[in-house]
Write an enzyme that holds these catalytic residues in place. Sequence first.
Site, short mmCIF file in Angstrom:
data_model
loop_
_atom_site.label_atom_id
_atom_site.label_comp_id
_atom_site.label_asym_id
_atom_site.label_seq_id
_atom_site.Cartn_x
_atom_site.Cartn_y
_atom_site.Cartn_z
N LYS A 113 86.92 77.82 3.42
CA LYS A 113 86.02 78.29 2.37
C LYS A 113 86.56 78.18 0.95
CE LYS A 113 82.78 81.14 4.74
NZ LYS A 113 82.30 82.50 4.90
N LYS A 191 75.93 76.78 15.87
CA LYS A 191 76.09 78.22 16.01
C LYS A 191 75.18 78.95 15.01
CE LYS A 191 79.44 81.81 15.50
NZ LYS A 191 80.59 82.48 15.32
N LYS A 194 74.03 82.86 9.15
CA LYS A 194 73.20 82.98 7.95
C LYS A 194 73.56 81.90 6.93
CE LYS A 194 71.80 86.08 4.84
NZ LYS A 194 72.58 86.61 3.78
#
Length: 325
Positions: A113, A191, A194
């Site tokens: 990330k 998977k 959100k």
Amino acid sequence: MKETILSGMQPSGELHIGNLESALKNWVRIQNDYNMYCCIADWHSLTSDHVNTGILKERVRELAVDYLAAGLDPETCAIFVQSDVKEHAELHLLFSMLITVPTLTRLPTYLEKKDEKGLDSYGFLGYPVLQAADICVYNADKVPVGKDQEKHIWLAADLAKRFNSLYGETLVEPQALLTKIPIIPGIDGRKMSKSYGNHIPLAAAEEDTAALILKMFTDPKKIRRGDPGTPEKCPVYHLHRVYSPNPAEEIAPSCRNGELGCVDCKKALAKNLNQSLRPFREKRVVIEKNHDYIWDILKKGAERARDRAAEVMAKVRAAMKLDYY
Ligand code: TRP
């Protein structure tokens, strides 16, 4: 004496069916067997967005509603907001001395990330240290998490161990409580998440749920009714395995021989999934209306959490010889 569990989620917006099936239902199942603390990790949410803080109040409340509607019993487990228990921040600071920067920059959750916009902060790097503090400030024995979070629990255990070796036996080394969780694919077959935008919201209306299921990817080789399908390769079938009573007898054979078309298959899934979620959704609507009740539970939960955290932090300060008076 019951063992202690700390579990938590970030209030990062609406939950989806994956959160219910893989996390919340598991917490509800084990709540009577443990001394349980259920945290709403609002400070963790700041690591990915520290600007739009105005939405947090609503999100915290919504997550509390989800916890309660799923069946967490506030008499049994302490449901509380992380920022209500300042001891998390104190232990986070002390832990930050016991870990090196390279240890944190090597973590896969960080590597995945770090290049996203706004995720180059000191706070984001420290995310797992704060999570370790969440856990260790209760001297939790176990933490129910998915495989993706397992390294964070190891890190918490390492921090507890390091603390103990430097200052004497004080903290419990927590363990991940990995449970067999069902596969919950999203609309696109990846998977459910959100952040992928492929999720089915828990609180969605039944029609909206059905519409999302109709959009789901299926086995790419099955284009029209009559084509034989391979259920194991189809995300719709994976959801049937969670929500339909006899998928191996009622769905798989007629998909394989082509008799069952994907639209009918999806309609059947929507019906079963909506039916399975109905009690949760009905409870949600009732709890949702009762603002005072929700904040009251969070306040009481924070009192219980604070009692335990204060006890552990008194030991931590004493062990570090920071108890000057
Ligand atoms: N990192 C967890 C997640 O994203 C949320 C979390 C915060 C957590 N603090 C925790 C989970 C402590 C377990 C224990 O899902």
